[in-house]
Enzyme design. Structure first.
Site, mmCIF file in Angstrom:
data_model
loop_
_atom_site.group_PDB
_atom_site.id
_atom_site.type_symbol
_atom_site.label_atom_id
_atom_site.label_comp_id
_atom_site.label_asym_id
_atom_site.label_seq_id
_atom_site.Cartn_x
_atom_site.Cartn_y
_atom_site.Cartn_z
ATOM 1 C CG ASP A 1 -0.352 -0.087 2.525
ATOM 2 O OD1 ASP A 1 0.783 0.400 2.672
ATOM 3 O OD2 ASP A 1 -0.996 -0.603 3.456
ATOM 4 C CE LYS B 1 -8.102 0.153 -0.481
ATOM 5 N NZ LYS B 1 -6.986 -0.812 -0.340
ATOM 6 C CG MET C 1 -5.975 6.362 8.299
ATOM 7 S SD MET C 1 -6.825 4.898 7.659
ATOM 8 C CE MET C 1 -7.512 4.198 9.177
#
Length: 249
Positions: free
Chosen positions: A35, A56, A171
Site C-alpha cells: 500500500d 489508497k 487517518m
C-alpha cells in the site's frame, strides 16, 4: 501447487524498524503487493519487477479492496510466495482481517507477520508516550476515517471523552475539525494538549502541537497532510519537555 501469502506489517516507515522476518520475506517473495504507507525506502528494497502498488490515498488514487483480495488469491494459485505489505501492523486499521478471511475462504495458506503500529511508534518518535502513569490509565485507538458506506459513525466520541485517557486517532487529519468539536461538546477540556505527527519516523517527519481548541488552526497553518497520527491527552504535552534531548528527531 498453491503458494502462500504473508500479511506483513512494515512498521511506521523507518526501514531500520522492519522486523528481521519482514525484511527476509521481502527478499524472498515472488511478488510484493504494497500500500502507500510503508516508507519509500522500504518499498524500494523490493525490485520494481517484483512489486505491485495496490495502495489508497484519501481523496486521490486508490485500488479497490476487492481487486487486492482477488489478486492475492490469483497469485497464490499460481504457486507464488506473496507478501502483502502494509504500513504499521496489518490488523490495526489495515484491513488485514478482511484479507485473512478472504484467503481462508479461498483455501489459501497465509501467515501473519506483525509490525509496530503507527499509533504507538508515531507518538513515540515525537517524544510522546501513549501511556504515562502520571497522566493516564488507558489508551484508546480510533479510526478517523470510517467506511463511507456506514449509515452512522460507530465511534462514540462522547464516551471516549469521558475515559480521561489518551486518544490516538488514525487517518484523522481530514476529519480533525469534526471530532475535536465532538470531544469539546462532550465536555473534554478545550485546553487538552493535542499533537499531530506527520510521516512518523520518515526522514521528513513533522510534528504540530496545540490544544483541542487550537489544533485545527495549527494543522492549517503548517499544512499537515496524511499520513499522520493524532494524539489527544495530557501525554501530548510530554514532547516539549524532552524533544531537545531526543536524538534523531
Amino acid at each position: 501447487m498453491t503458494g502462500k501469502v504473508y500479511l506483513v506489517g512494515s512498521g511506521p516507515g523507518d526501514p531500520e524498524l522492519l522486523t528481521v522476518k519482514a525484511r527476509r520475506l521481502l527478499e524472498e517473495a515472488d511478488v510484493v503487493l504494497h500500500d502507500k504507507l510503508p516508507g519509500p525506502e522500504i518499498i524500494e528494497l523490493v525490485p520494481e519487477a517484483r512489486r505491485e502498488d495496490v495502495g489508497k490515498r484519501a481523496g486521490g488514487e486508490w485500488t479497490p479492496q476487492e481487486y487486492t483480495n482477488r489478486r492475492l488469491v490469483e497469485l497464490a494459485n499460481e504457486g507464488k510466495t506473496v507478501v502483502r505489505l502494509k504500513g504499521g501492523d496489518p490488523f490495526v486499521f489495515g484491513r488485514g482481517g478482511e484479507e485473512m478471511e478472504h484467503l481462508a475462504a479461498n483455501e489459501i495458506p497465509f501467515e501473519y507477520v506483525p509490525g509496530i503500529t503507527a499509533g504507538i511508534a508515531g507518538p513515540g518518535a515525537a517524544g510522546i508516550p501513549v501511556t504515562h502513569r502520571d497522566h493516564n490509565s488507558s489508551v484508546s485507538f480510533v479510526t478517523g476515517h470510517e467506511d463511507p458506506e456506514k449509515d452512522e459513525s460507530a465511534v462514540d466520541w462522547g464516551a471516549l471523552a469521558a475515559t480521561g485517557g489518551t486518544l490516538v486517532v488514525y487517518m484523522g487529519v481530514g476529519k480533525l475539525p469534526e471530532y475535536t468539536r465532538a470531544l469539546r461538546d462532550a465536555g473534554m477540556d478545550p485546553d487538552t494538549p493535542v499533537a499531530l505527527i506527520e510521516r512518523a519516523t520518515w526522514p521528513d517527519q513533522r510534528v504540530a502541537v496545540g490544544t483541542l481548541d487550537t489544533i485545527v488552526a495549527v494543522r492549517d497553518e503548517m499544512e499537515i497532510a496524511p499520513p499522520a497520527i493524532t494524539v489527544i491527552g495530557e501525554v501530548a504535552a510530554t514532547r516539549e519537555r524532552v524533544v531537545e534531548f531526543m536524538e534523531g528527531r
